[in-house]
Design an enzyme around this catalytic site. Structure first.
Site, PDB file in Angstrom:
ATOM      1  N   GLY A  46      38.651  -8.857  11.695  1.00 22.00           N
ATOM      2  CA  GLY A  46      40.030  -8.382  11.503  1.00 22.00           C
ATOM      3  C   GLY A  46      41.130  -9.401  11.737  1.00 22.00           C
ATOM      4  O   GLY A  46      42.234  -9.256  11.218  1.00 22.00           O
ATOM      5  N   ASP A 105      43.121  -1.479  21.142  1.00 21.13           N
ATOM      6  CA  ASP A 105      43.121  -0.018  21.009  1.00 21.13           C
ATOM      7  C   ASP A 105      42.707   0.572  22.359  1.00 21.13           C
ATOM      8  O   ASP A 105      43.519   0.672  23.262  1.00 21.13           O
ATOM      9  CB  ASP A 105      42.158   0.315  19.860  1.00 21.13           C
ATOM     10  CG  ASP A 105      42.168   1.758  19.439  1.00 21.13           C
ATOM     11  OD1 ASP A 105      43.253   2.348  19.331  1.00 21.13           O
ATOM     12  OD2 ASP A 105      41.084   2.320  19.198  1.00 21.13           O
ATOM     13  N   LYS A 133      48.045  -0.575  20.454  1.00 21.54           N
ATOM     14  CA  LYS A 133      48.252   0.885  20.501  1.00 21.54           C
ATOM     15  C   LYS A 133      48.165   1.305  21.964  1.00 21.54           C
ATOM     16  O   LYS A 133      47.100   1.752  22.427  1.00 21.54           O
ATOM     17  CB  LYS A 133      47.153   1.602  19.718  1.00 21.54           C
ATOM     18  CG  LYS A 133      47.104   1.302  18.232  1.00 21.54           C
ATOM     19  CD  LYS A 133      45.970   2.135  17.627  1.00 21.54           C
ATOM     20  CE  LYS A 133      45.697   1.794  16.208  1.00 21.54           C
ATOM     21  NZ  LYS A 133      44.502   2.508  15.689  1.00 21.54           N
ATOM     22  N   PHE A 154      45.679   5.096  12.254  1.00 22.06           N
ATOM     23  CA  PHE A 154      44.657   4.179  11.760  1.00 22.06           C
ATOM     24  C   PHE A 154      45.296   3.284  10.712  1.00 22.06           C
ATOM     25  O   PHE A 154      45.803   3.767   9.704  1.00 22.06           O
ATOM     26  CB  PHE A 154      43.461   4.940  11.185  1.00 22.06           C
ATOM     27  CG  PHE A 154      42.289   4.040  10.935  1.00 22.06           C
ATOM     28  CD1 PHE A 154      41.453   3.672  11.975  1.00 22.06           C
ATOM     29  CD2 PHE A 154      42.039   3.528   9.669  1.00 22.06           C
ATOM     30  CE1 PHE A 154      40.377   2.814  11.766  1.00 22.06           C
ATOM     31  CE2 PHE A 154      40.965   2.666   9.445  1.00 22.06           C
ATOM     32  CZ  PHE A 154      40.137   2.305  10.496  1.00 22.06           C
ATOM     33  N   VAL A 155      45.286   1.981  10.966  1.00 22.65           N
ATOM     34  CA  VAL A 155      45.989   1.047  10.079  1.00 22.65           C
ATOM     35  C   VAL A 155      45.034   0.101   9.363  1.00 22.65           C
ATOM     36  O   VAL A 155      43.906  -0.133   9.814  1.00 22.65           O
ATOM     37  CB  VAL A 155      47.058   0.232  10.856  1.00 22.65           C
ATOM     38  CG1 VAL A 155      48.135   1.162  11.413  1.00 22.65           C
ATOM     39  CG2 VAL A 155      46.427  -0.606  11.958  1.00 22.65           C
ATOM     40  N   ASP A 161      40.582  -3.677   8.067  1.00 26.01           N
ATOM     41  CA  ASP A 161      39.919  -2.887   7.017  1.00 26.01           C
ATOM     42  C   ASP A 161      39.813  -1.408   7.320  1.00 26.01           C
ATOM     43  O   ASP A 161      39.892  -0.963   8.470  1.00 26.01           O
ATOM     44  CB  ASP A 161      38.488  -3.402   6.851  1.00 26.01           C
ATOM     45  CG  ASP A 161      37.609  -2.985   8.032  1.00 26.01           C
ATOM     46  OD1 ASP A 161      37.944  -3.358   9.171  1.00 26.01           O
ATOM     47  OD2 ASP A 161      36.612  -2.269   7.814  1.00 26.01           O
ATOM     48  N   ARG A 167      41.509  -5.263   3.392  1.00 26.92           N
ATOM     49  CA  ARG A 167      41.839  -6.431   4.222  1.00 26.92           C
ATOM     50  C   ARG A 167      42.820  -7.360   3.519  1.00 26.92           C
ATOM     51  O   ARG A 167      43.518  -8.149   4.149  1.00 26.92           O
ATOM     52  CB  ARG A 167      40.568  -7.250   4.530  1.00 26.92           C
ATOM     53  CG  ARG A 167      39.565  -6.546   5.417  1.00 26.92           C
ATOM     54  CD  ARG A 167      38.486  -7.552   5.840  1.00 26.92           C
ATOM     55  NE  ARG A 167      37.301  -6.919   6.368  1.00 26.92           N
ATOM     56  CZ  ARG A 167      37.139  -6.576   7.647  1.00 26.92           C
ATOM     57  NH1 ARG A 167      38.086  -6.793   8.528  1.00 26.92           N
ATOM     58  NH2 ARG A 167      36.016  -6.021   8.058  1.00 26.92           N
TER      59      ARG A 167
HETATM   60  P1  5GP Z   1      39.104  -1.430  21.252  1.00 28.62           P
HETATM   61  O1  5GP Z   1      37.862  -2.016  21.823  1.00 28.62           O
HETATM   62  O2  5GP Z   1      40.376  -1.955  21.857  1.00 28.62           O
HETATM   63  O3  5GP Z   1      39.069   0.088  21.263  1.00 28.62           O
HETATM   64  O4  5GP Z   1      39.085  -1.713  19.727  1.00 28.62           O
HETATM   65  C1  5GP Z   1      39.526  -2.818  19.212  1.00 28.62           C
HETATM   66  C2  5GP Z   1      39.025  -2.930  17.793  1.00 28.62           C
HETATM   67  O5  5GP Z   1      38.965  -1.675  17.113  1.00 28.62           O
HETATM   68  C3  5GP Z   1      40.027  -3.740  17.022  1.00 28.62           C
HETATM   69  O6  5GP Z   1      39.754  -5.095  17.138  1.00 28.62           O
HETATM   70  C4  5GP Z   1      39.806  -3.225  15.628  1.00 28.62           C
HETATM   71  O7  5GP Z   1      38.778  -3.962  15.024  1.00 28.62           O
HETATM   72  C5  5GP Z   1      39.387  -1.806  15.790  1.00 28.62           C
HETATM   73  N1  5GP Z   1      40.531  -0.926  15.538  1.00 28.62           N
HETATM   74  C6  5GP Z   1      41.358  -0.333  16.418  1.00 28.62           C
HETATM   75  N2  5GP Z   1      42.321   0.361  15.804  1.00 28.62           N
HETATM   76  C7  5GP Z   1      42.102   0.198  14.488  1.00 28.62           C
HETATM   77  C8  5GP Z   1      42.791   0.642  13.321  1.00 28.62           C
HETATM   78  O8  5GP Z   1      43.810   1.363  13.349  1.00 28.62           O
HETATM   79  N3  5GP Z   1      42.269   0.234  12.122  1.00 28.62           N
HETATM   80  C9  5GP Z   1      41.143  -0.540  12.036  1.00 28.62           C
HETATM   81  N4  5GP Z   1      40.715  -0.853  10.840  1.00 28.62           N
HETATM   82  N5  5GP Z   1      40.483  -0.985  13.115  1.00 28.62           N
HETATM   83  C10 5GP Z   1      40.957  -0.614  14.327  1.00 28.62           C
HETATM   84 MG    MG Z   2      38.831  -6.403  15.982  1.00 31.10          MG
HETATM   85 MG    MG Z   3      36.701  -2.988  11.551  1.00 31.40          MG
END
Ligand code: 5GP
Ligand code: MG
Ligand code: MG
Length: 180
Positions: A46, A105, A133, A154-155, A161, A167
């Site tokens: 990403g 996230d 977030k 969700f973005v 992606d 992407r």
């Molecule tokens: P975390 O471990 O902080 O929950 O997740 C981080 C990863 O989740 C980010 O690096 C990303 O790859 C994915 N992620 C979190 N929110 C989104 C979103 O809104 N869209 C997408 N495509 N991936 C997300």
């Molecule tokens: Mg990521």
């Molecule tokens: Mg992903």
């Protein structure tokens, strides 16, 4: 693959992103101005567009490396268990390192990767995330620099992606599902 129908509503324009990346790069240039060589570590996949734009705004000696951690797969929920799928090519002991993440996230991914790289004893270890977030956080961690705080949506776009699609969009947009 996804078979659900959706549209993408723009949330952050390409222009807004470019301005923010330039400002962030200014702060990173200041922080690392005395650095012999900064290793910029992109978290695949990403962050690939963000890191490409960011490094071109840095006027420091820079190396680029990548690390891939498992997270969502093709689902929209965090797996909470973080595995390293691809490790760095180079050693970071005694070096200055900047971890570049697309989105923080729940915080599990950045927290795990940060801990792992910290254990390798870099001289300085900093983190930057394009998006944050904060309302979704389950692990206490904040990146040293954040591009934009966004709500719990969700973005996609700018490297990020939905089921491997979108992407290539030059902006950040939120996914809105339509009908069935
Ligand atoms: P975390 O471990 O902080 O929950 O997740 C981080 C990863 O989740 C980010 O690096 C990303 O790859 C994915 N992620 C979190 N929110 C989104 C979103 O809104 N869209 C997408 N495509 N991936 C997300
Ligand atoms: Mg990521
Ligand atoms: Mg992903």
């Amino acid at each position: 693959m996804t078979d659900r129908n959706y549209v993408i509503d723009q949330m952050i324009s390409a222009k807004e992103i470019a301005a923010r990346v330039e400002a962030l790069a200014g702060e990173i240039n200041a922080e690392f101005h005395d650095s012999g060589q900064l290793i910029v570590v992109g978290l695949l996949r990403g962050s690939f567009v963000f890191i490409a734009d960011l490094v071109r705004e840095l006027d420091l000696p820079v190396e680029v490396d990548f690390l891939e951690a498992s997270s969502y797969g093709d689902a929209m929920e965090s797996s909470r268990e973080v595995r390293i799928l691809k490790d760095l090519r180079g050693a970071i002991e005694g070096r200055d390192v900047l971890i570049v993440e697309d989105i923080v996230d729940t915080g599990f991914t950045l927290s795990h990767v940060r801990g792992l790289l910290e254990s390798r004893q870099p001289a300085r270890l900093k983190t930057i995330a394009l998006l944050d977030k904060p309302t979704r956080r389950e692990v206490e961690i904040t990146a040293d620099w954040t591009g934009f705080e966004i709500p719990d949506e969700f973005v996609v776009g700018y490297g990020i992606d939905y089921a491997q699609r979108d992407r290539n969009l030059p902006f950040i947009g939120k996914v809105r599902f339509t009908g069935e």
